[in-house]
Design an enzyme around this catalytic site. Structure first.
Site, short mmCIF file in Angstrom:
data_model
loop_
_atom_site.label_atom_id
_atom_site.label_comp_id
_atom_site.label_asym_id
_atom_site.label_seq_id
_atom_site.Cartn_x
_atom_site.Cartn_y
_atom_site.Cartn_z
N HIS A 133 -1.30 -21.46 -27.13
CA HIS A 133 -0.43 -21.30 -28.30
C HIS A 133 0.92 -21.96 -28.12
O HIS A 133 1.86 -21.66 -28.84
CB HIS A 133 -0.25 -19.80 -28.62
CG HIS A 133 -1.52 -19.17 -29.09
ND1 HIS A 133 -1.76 -17.82 -29.00
CD2 HIS A 133 -2.64 -19.72 -29.65
CE1 HIS A 133 -2.97 -17.56 -29.49
NE2 HIS A 133 -3.52 -18.70 -29.88
N GLY A 224 -4.82 -7.93 -21.09
CA GLY A 224 -3.69 -7.65 -21.96
C GLY A 224 -3.71 -8.39 -23.28
O GLY A 224 -2.70 -8.94 -23.71
N ASN A 250 -6.98 -3.58 -19.76
CA ASN A 250 -6.14 -3.28 -20.92
C ASN A 250 -5.62 -1.86 -20.79
O ASN A 250 -6.24 -1.02 -20.15
CB ASN A 250 -6.98 -3.42 -22.21
CG ASN A 250 -6.09 -3.59 -23.43
OD1 ASN A 250 -5.29 -2.71 -23.74
ND2 ASN A 250 -6.21 -4.72 -24.10
C1 BV8 Z 1 -6.27 -21.70 -36.48
C2 BV8 Z 1 2.58 -18.64 -31.18
C3 BV8 Z 1 -7.49 -23.30 -37.77
C4 BV8 Z 1 3.44 -18.33 -32.38
C5 BV8 Z 1 0.58 -17.39 -31.77
C6 BV8 Z 1 -10.77 -17.14 -37.93
C7 BV8 Z 1 -10.86 -18.42 -37.39
C8 BV8 Z 1 -9.73 -19.23 -37.31
C9 BV8 Z 1 -8.49 -18.77 -37.74
C10 BV8 Z 1 -8.40 -17.50 -38.27
C11 BV8 Z 1 -9.54 -16.70 -38.37
N1 BV8 Z 1 -9.14 -15.52 -38.91
C12 BV8 Z 1 -7.81 -15.55 -39.15
C13 BV8 Z 1 -7.34 -16.76 -38.80
C14 BV8 Z 1 -5.94 -17.17 -38.94
C15 BV8 Z 1 -5.12 -16.87 -37.69
C16 BV8 Z 1 -5.41 -15.52 -37.09
O1 BV8 Z 1 -6.13 -15.41 -36.10
N2 BV8 Z 1 -4.82 -14.49 -37.68
C17 BV8 Z 1 -4.97 -13.16 -37.13
C18 BV8 Z 1 -3.65 -12.41 -37.26
C19 BV8 Z 1 -6.09 -12.46 -37.89
N3 BV8 Z 1 -5.34 -17.87 -36.67
C20 BV8 Z 1 -4.63 -19.02 -36.73
O2 BV8 Z 1 -3.89 -19.26 -37.67
C21 BV8 Z 1 -4.79 -19.99 -35.59
N4 BV8 Z 1 -5.03 -21.30 -36.17
O3 BV8 Z 1 -7.23 -21.03 -36.25
O4 BV8 Z 1 -6.31 -22.98 -37.08
C22 BV8 Z 1 -7.31 -22.75 -39.15
C23 BV8 Z 1 -6.21 -23.14 -39.89
C24 BV8 Z 1 -6.05 -22.62 -41.19
C25 BV8 Z 1 -6.95 -21.67 -41.69
C26 BV8 Z 1 -8.04 -21.25 -40.90
C27 BV8 Z 1 -8.21 -21.78 -39.63
C28 BV8 Z 1 -3.50 -20.09 -34.76
C29 BV8 Z 1 -3.24 -18.80 -34.04
C30 BV8 Z 1 -2.04 -18.99 -33.08
C31 BV8 Z 1 -0.87 -18.18 -33.60
N5 BV8 Z 1 0.26 -18.30 -32.67
N6 BV8 Z 1 1.64 -17.54 -30.97
C32 BV8 Z 1 4.38 -17.23 -32.02
O5 BV8 Z 1 3.94 -16.06 -32.08
O6 BV8 Z 1 5.52 -17.53 -31.66
S1 BV8 Z 1 -0.38 -16.01 -31.59
C33 BV8 Z 1 0.65 -14.74 -31.10
O7 BV8 Z 1 -0.01 -13.53 -31.40
C34 BV8 Z 1 0.87 -14.66 -29.61
O8 BV8 Z 1 1.01 -15.90 -29.02
C35 BV8 Z 1 -0.33 -13.92 -29.12
O9 BV8 Z 1 -1.31 -14.83 -28.73
C36 BV8 Z 1 -0.82 -13.21 -30.32
C37 BV8 Z 1 -0.76 -11.75 -30.08
O10 BV8 Z 1 -1.96 -11.41 -29.49
P1 BV8 Z 1 -2.02 -10.70 -28.05
O11 BV8 Z 1 -1.55 -11.65 -27.01
O12 BV8 Z 1 -3.37 -10.13 -27.94
O13 BV8 Z 1 -0.94 -9.57 -28.09
P2 BV8 Z 1 -1.06 -8.18 -28.83
O14 BV8 Z 1 0.30 -7.57 -28.89
O15 BV8 Z 1 -1.82 -8.38 -30.08
O16 BV8 Z 1 -1.95 -7.28 -27.86
C38 BV8 Z 1 -1.41 -6.85 -26.63
C39 BV8 Z 1 -2.58 -6.21 -25.91
O17 BV8 Z 1 -2.17 -5.87 -24.61
C40 BV8 Z 1 -3.07 -4.95 -26.59
O18 BV8 Z 1 -4.47 -4.92 -26.56
C41 BV8 Z 1 -2.50 -3.85 -25.70
O19 BV8 Z 1 -3.35 -2.72 -25.65
C42 BV8 Z 1 -2.47 -4.52 -24.35
N7 BV8 Z 1 -1.41 -4.08 -23.45
C43 BV8 Z 1 -0.15 -3.70 -23.77
N8 BV8 Z 1 0.53 -3.43 -22.64
C44 BV8 Z 1 -0.32 -3.65 -21.60
C45 BV8 Z 1 -1.55 -4.07 -22.11
N9 BV8 Z 1 -2.60 -4.35 -21.32
C46 BV8 Z 1 -2.44 -4.23 -19.99
N10 BV8 Z 1 -1.28 -3.84 -19.42
C47 BV8 Z 1 -0.21 -3.54 -20.19
N11 BV8 Z 1 0.95 -3.14 -19.62
#
Ligand code: BV8
Ligand code: ZN
Length: 277
Positions: A133, A224, A250
C-alpha cells in the site's frame, strides 16, 4: 457441538506443533497489517473506528478527496507521518527482522508482505519487505511523476503543527502553492503521498513480486490484519488453497470456524517472539 453452536472462541493452536513446522520451512511469507504496529503506538484502522476529525480514514485516503481538498488530505498525512516518525518498532517488528537474519544464514528465506505504510519493518531491520500500500515517507509528483523519499518533519513549513485529529479542530485550508511541491528541476508540481488510495490499483510490479512469493512459500504467517481490504485480503486464502499452512496471529479471538491451520490469540508483540524464536 455446543461450543460450535455458541460460536465460543476456540483455544490457541499448539505452539510446539507450529514450531515444528516452522523449523522445517524454507520460504516463509509474513503478511502484516496495522495490528503489528499497534504496540508501536500507532492506532489501527479498526480502532477509534478509523476516524480522523469527523472523517473515516477510507473517505480521506482517496484521489477524489485529494483533488477536492488537498490541504485537508495533507493535514491527515502529516498527522500520520509525524506519528510514525515518533513510533519505534515493536517486539513484533524486531522478532520478524531477527528471524529473517537468522534464516538467511541457514539458506532459508523470509519475506514481509506488509499493508502498512509506516516503514517500521524497515526500521526494525527487515531487508526483504514488499509494501503493497505504499509508504508514508515517499512522495509522488502529480506533474512529472517523480517519486522521492521524504522524511522531513514537517514535510513543508505550512504543515508545521497542523493535522490535529480532534473532531473540534477545523481545516488549516493551506493554499495549494504552500503544500508540498516538487523540487525536481523547476517542476514545482504538487506532491501527493506515495501510498495506494482506496479505488487505486496496487503497483503491478509489487503485485508480481507478491504473487511469486505467495506461490513459493511453504509457510505463511498472517499478523495483525482484519483482512477486510482487498486485494491484500486475498493473499493468505490463496496460500491456504495451495495446502500451505497459514498461522494467524491476532488479538481478537479465533472464529470457531477459522479457515487457517493455526491461530494464536494475543498481542503479536508477545506471541510472535515466542513463535519465531
Ligand atoms: C483496488 C494506504 C482495484 C492509504 C490503504 C474487491 C476487490 C478489489 C477492491 C475492492 C473490493 N472490495 C472493495 C474494494 C475497494 C477497496 C477495499 O478493499 N475497500 C474495503 C474498505 C472494503 N480496495 C481498494 O480500493 C484497493 N484498490 O482494489 O484497485 C479497484 C479499483 C477500483 C474499484 C475496484 C477495484 C486499494 C486498497 C488500498 C487502500 N490503502 N492504505 C492510507 O490508509 O493511508 S489500506 C489501509 O487500511 C491500511 O494501509 C491497511 O492496509 C488497511 C487497514 O487494514 P489492516 O491493516 O487490517 O488494519 P485494521 O485496523 O483493519 O485491522 C487491525 C487488525 O489487527 C485487527 O484484526 C485487530 O484485531 C488486529 N490487532 C490489533 N492490535 C493487535 C492486533 N493483532 C495482533 N496484535 C495486536 N497488538
Ligand atoms: Zn515534478
Amino acid at each position: 457441538a455446543l461450543k460450535a453452536l455458541t460460536g465460543a472462541a476456540r483455544p490457541n493452536s499448539d505452539m510446539a506443533e507450529f514450531r515444528e513446522v516452522f523449523s522445517k520451512a524454507k520460504h516463509i511469507a509474513i503478511i502484516t497489517g496495522a495490528g503489528v504496529s499497534a504496540e508501536s503506538g500507532l492506532p489501527t484502522f479498526r480502532a477509534a473506528s478509523g476516524h480522523w476529525r469527523r472523517w473515516k480514514t477510507q473517505d480521506l485516503a482517496t484521489a477524489q478527496e485529494f483533488s477536492r481538498n488537498p490541504s485537508r488530505v495533507w493535514e491527515f498525512y502529516h498527522y500520520w507521518r509525524e506519528l510514525a516518525l515518533k513510533a519505534t518498532p515493536s517486539e513484533a517488528h524486531r522478532a520478524i527482522a531477527e528471524c529473517e537474519a537468522r534464516l538467511s544464514k541457514q539458506g532459508r528465506s523470509m519475506v514481509v508482505i506488509t499493508q502498512n505504510t509506516d516503514e517500521l519493518h524497515r526500521r526494525a531491520g527487515s531487508k526483504h519487505v514488499l509494501e503493497v500500500h505504499g509508504n508514508l515517507f515517499k512522495t509522488r509528483c502529480l506533474s512529472c511523476g517523480d517519486v522521492d523519499d521524504n522524511h522531513h518533519s514537517p514535510i513543508c513549513a505550512a504543515l508545521q503543527g497542523k493535522g490535529d485529529p480532534d473532531p473540534k479542530c477545523s481545516d488549516a485550508d493551506i493554499p495549494v502553492r504552500d503544500l508540498p511541491r516538487c523540487d525536481e528541476g523547476g517542476c514545482d508540481g504538487l506532491l501527493r503521498p506515495d501510498v495506494i488510495w482506496f479505488g487505486e490499483t496496487l503497483d503491478s510490479h509489487v503485485l508480481t513480486k507478491v504473487e511469486k512469493e505467495l506461490d513459493a512459500c511453504d509457510l505463511c504467517l498472517l499478523v495483525g490484519t482484519a483482512s477486510v481490504v482487498f486485494p491484500a485480503a486475498l493473499f493468505a486464502p490463496q496460500v491456504a488453497s495451495r495446502g500451505v499452512p497459514v498461522a494467524e496471529f491476532n488479538i481478537r479471538p479465533r472464529a470457531s470456524t477459522s479457515r487457517y491451520k493455526y491461530h494464536f490469540q494475543g498481542p503479536c508483540a508477545s506471541t510472535l517472539p515466542i513463535a519465531l524464536a
